[in-house]
Design a protein around this motif. Structure first.
Motif, PDB file in Angstrom:
ATOM      1  N   GLN A   1      83.095   9.733  96.126  1.00  0.00           N
ATOM      2  CA  GLN A   1      83.848   8.563  96.559  1.00  0.00           C
ATOM      3  C   GLN A   1      83.863   7.537  95.390  1.00  0.00           C
ATOM      4  O   GLN A   1      84.734   6.721  95.372  1.00  0.00           O
ATOM      5  N   GLU A   2      82.741   7.592  94.315  1.00  0.00           N
ATOM      6  CA  GLU A   2      82.758   6.776  93.470  1.00  0.00           C
ATOM      7  C   GLU A   2      83.931   7.032  92.348  1.00  0.00           C
ATOM      8  O   GLU A   2      84.699   6.195  91.770  1.00  0.00           O
ATOM      9  N   ALA A   3      84.133   8.366  91.998  1.00  0.00           N
ATOM     10  CA  ALA A   3      85.444   8.729  91.234  1.00  0.00           C
ATOM     11  C   ALA A   3      87.006   8.204  91.983  1.00  0.00           C
ATOM     12  O   ALA A   3      87.526   7.948  91.225  1.00  0.00           O
ATOM     13  N   LYS A   4      86.805   8.585  93.200  1.00  0.00           N
ATOM     14  CA  LYS A   4      88.013   8.028  94.011  1.00  0.00           C
ATOM     15  C   LYS A   4      87.552   7.114  95.181  1.00  0.00           C
ATOM     16  O   LYS A   4      87.397   7.742  96.379  1.00  0.00           O
ATOM     17  N   PRO A   5      87.513   5.894  94.888  1.00  0.00           N
ATOM     18  CA  PRO A   5      87.150   4.941  95.952  1.00  0.00           C
ATOM     19  C   PRO A   5      87.848   4.989  97.569  1.00  0.00           C
ATOM     20  O   PRO A   5      87.202   4.816  98.263  1.00  0.00           O
ATOM     21  N   GLU A   6      89.015   5.576  97.404  1.00  0.00           N
ATOM     22  CA  GLU A   6      89.734   5.674  98.576  1.00  0.00           C
ATOM     23  C   GLU A   6      89.711   6.920  99.157  1.00  0.00           C
ATOM     24  O   GLU A   6      90.486   7.259  99.934  1.00  0.00           O
ATOM     25  N   SER A   7      89.018   7.847  98.548  1.00  0.00           N
ATOM     26  CA  SER A   7      88.998   9.345  98.860  1.00  0.00           C
ATOM     27  C   SER A   7      88.153   9.489 100.156  1.00  0.00           C
ATOM     28  O   SER A   7      87.256   8.634 100.788  1.00  0.00           O
ATOM     29  N   ASN A   8      88.449  10.534 100.691  1.00  0.00           N
ATOM     30  CA  ASN A   8      87.888  11.108 102.046  1.00  0.00           C
ATOM     31  C   ASN A   8      87.168  12.427 101.664  1.00  0.00           C
ATOM     32  O   ASN A   8      87.928  13.265 101.211  1.00  0.00           O
ATOM     33  N   TYR A   9      85.997  12.645 101.925  1.00  0.00           N
ATOM     34  CA  TYR A   9      85.383  14.027 101.467  1.00  0.00           C
ATOM     35  C   TYR A   9      85.875  15.054 102.013  1.00  0.00           C
ATOM     36  O   TYR A   9      86.068  16.347 101.485  1.00  0.00           O
ATOM     37  N   TYR A  10      86.211  15.015 103.373  1.00  0.00           N
ATOM     38  CA  TYR A  10      86.812  15.996 104.119  1.00  0.00           C
ATOM     39  C   TYR A  10      88.059  16.561 103.454  1.00  0.00           C
ATOM     40  O   TYR A  10      87.989  17.714 102.920  1.00  0.00           O
ATOM     41  N   ASP A  11      88.819  15.461 103.368  1.00  0.00           N
ATOM     42  CA  ASP A  11      90.305  15.926 102.531  1.00  0.00           C
ATOM     43  C   ASP A  11      90.264  16.248 101.256  1.00  0.00           C
ATOM     44  O   ASP A  11      90.924  17.335 100.937  1.00  0.00           O
ATOM     45  N   GLU A  12      89.098  15.828 100.472  1.00  0.00           N
ATOM     46  CA  GLU A  12      89.284  15.849  99.131  1.00  0.00           C
ATOM     47  C   GLU A  12      88.768  17.539  98.895  1.00  0.00           C
ATOM     48  O   GLU A  12      88.791  18.220  97.840  1.00  0.00           O
ATOM     49  N   VAL A  13      87.441  17.781  99.346  1.00  0.00           N
ATOM     50  CA  VAL A  13      86.755  18.925  99.256  1.00  0.00           C
ATOM     51  C   VAL A  13      86.664  19.951 100.331  1.00  0.00           C
ATOM     52  O   VAL A  13      86.699  21.105 100.296  1.00  0.00           O
ATOM     53  N   LEU A  14      86.392  19.427 101.631  1.00  0.00           N
ATOM     54  CA  LEU A  14      86.176  20.411 102.835  1.00  0.00           C
ATOM     55  C   LEU A  14      87.413  20.948 103.407  1.00  0.00           C
ATOM     56  O   LEU A  14      87.303  21.955 103.919  1.00  0.00           O
ATOM     57  N   ALA A  15      88.464  20.163 103.382  1.00  0.00           N
ATOM     58  CA  ALA A  15      89.668  20.969 104.201  1.00  0.00           C
ATOM     59  C   ALA A  15      90.002  22.135 103.682  1.00  0.00           C
ATOM     60  O   ALA A  15      90.395  23.128 104.668  1.00  0.00           O
ATOM     61  N   ASP A  16      90.205  22.372 102.437  1.00  0.00           N
ATOM     62  CA  ASP A  16      90.654  23.683 102.043  1.00  0.00           C
ATOM     63  C   ASP A  16      89.535  24.766 102.358  1.00  0.00           C
ATOM     64  O   ASP A  16      89.748  25.886 102.613  1.00  0.00           O
ATOM     65  N   GLU A  17      88.360  24.425 102.062  1.00  0.00           N
ATOM     66  CA  GLU A  17      87.368  25.169 102.387  1.00  0.00           C
ATOM     67  C   GLU A  17      87.181  25.951 103.760  1.00  0.00           C
ATOM     68  O   GLU A  17      87.063  26.912 104.215  1.00  0.00           O
ATOM     69  N   PHE A  18      87.395  24.835 104.579  1.00  0.00           N
ATOM     70  CA  PHE A  18      87.410  25.154 106.278  1.00  0.00           C
ATOM     71  C   PHE A  18      88.652  26.134 106.617  1.00  0.00           C
ATOM     72  O   PHE A  18      88.366  27.218 107.151  1.00  0.00           O
TER      73      PHE A  18
END
Length: 233
Positions: free
Chosen positions: A141-158
């Motif tokens: 979130q520091e790298a992308k202040p508007e980011s969502n951790y689920y969308d950025e990282v977890l969605a593809d994993e799930f």
């Protein structure tokens, strides 16, 4: 004055689980390097304390128990870490290490302490892993202040981990997440019953008082079907 061992359940949790038509699925092994376990919404673990009872540090299998709502609709009714092969013979409410004596004494027989879910997801993780997860979420979130951790990282994993399973939605209903890809420390995540809510966990013990399992009850029989919750942090 009550203590943790006074909070035994007055019903057979195995009986509760076996009375329903549930599908048991092994969804991964959780690494517990300290043996201090946290059950929480994975996006709100910072304030969630570990349970006061600990286990021997090791890797342990995690199972979910899925209820069939209709042919194409399933919900996770329970999630369990299994520590020993035998069956539990009694259950006590799993309590966190920050509860005071006054809070324990105020708890009535029909009340419980649990953990809140606000994202439609719950998880098991170790206290050490929790620090890594919080740091990873903060860095994204520091790298992308508007980011969502689920969308950025977890969605593809799930989607990759469980999206093709017959008992999961295509977006995936469970995941084995490693905040540090080079570490064995992981977070076993899973959708939480009907979604958001407040859920209890119970230690299943044998006759000697040893921990056999830790079970989250998503109380799916206590609530009617609601619209699906969106995953968000």
């Amino acid at each position: 004055m009550k203590d943790i061992n006074d909070f035994e359940m007055h019903y057979d949790l195995n009986g509760e689980m076996n009375s329903q038509e549930l599908v048991e699925i092994h969804i991964g092994d959780v690494n517990l390097p300290t043996g201090k376990i946290i059950a929480a919404d994975p996006f709100f673990t910072e304030e969630q304390r570990p349970f006061s009872r600990t286990v021997e540090p090791d890797k342990y299998p995690v199972y979910i128990f899925v209820a069939r709502i209709d042919e194409l609709h399933h919900r996770i009714a329970y999630a369990k870490i299994k520590f020993r092969p035998e069956s539990a013979t009694k259950w006590i409410l799993a309590l966190t290490d920050d509860l005071t004596s006054e809070e324990l004494n105020d708890l009535t027989d029909d009340e419980f302490y649990g953990f809140p879910v606000e994202s439609g997801l719950a998880c098991f993780l170790d206290e050490q892993t929790n620090a890594e997860l919080i740091a990873k979420i903060d860095s994204v979130q520091e790298a992308k202040p508007e980011s969502n951790y689920y969308d950025e990282v977890l969605a593809d994993e799930f989607r990759e981990y469980s999206g093709k399973n017959n008992f999961s939605r295509q977006l995936g209903d469970w995941n084995d997440h490693h905040p540090d890809a080079d570490s064995d420390n992981n977070v076993i995540m899973f959708s939480s019953g009907w979604g958001d809510g407040y859920y209890p966990a119970y230690w299943g013990l044998n006759d000697d008082g040893d921990a056999v399992e830790l079970v989250i009850d998503f109380l799916i029989n206590d609530f009617g079907e609601e619209e699906d919750d969106e995953f968000e942090d």
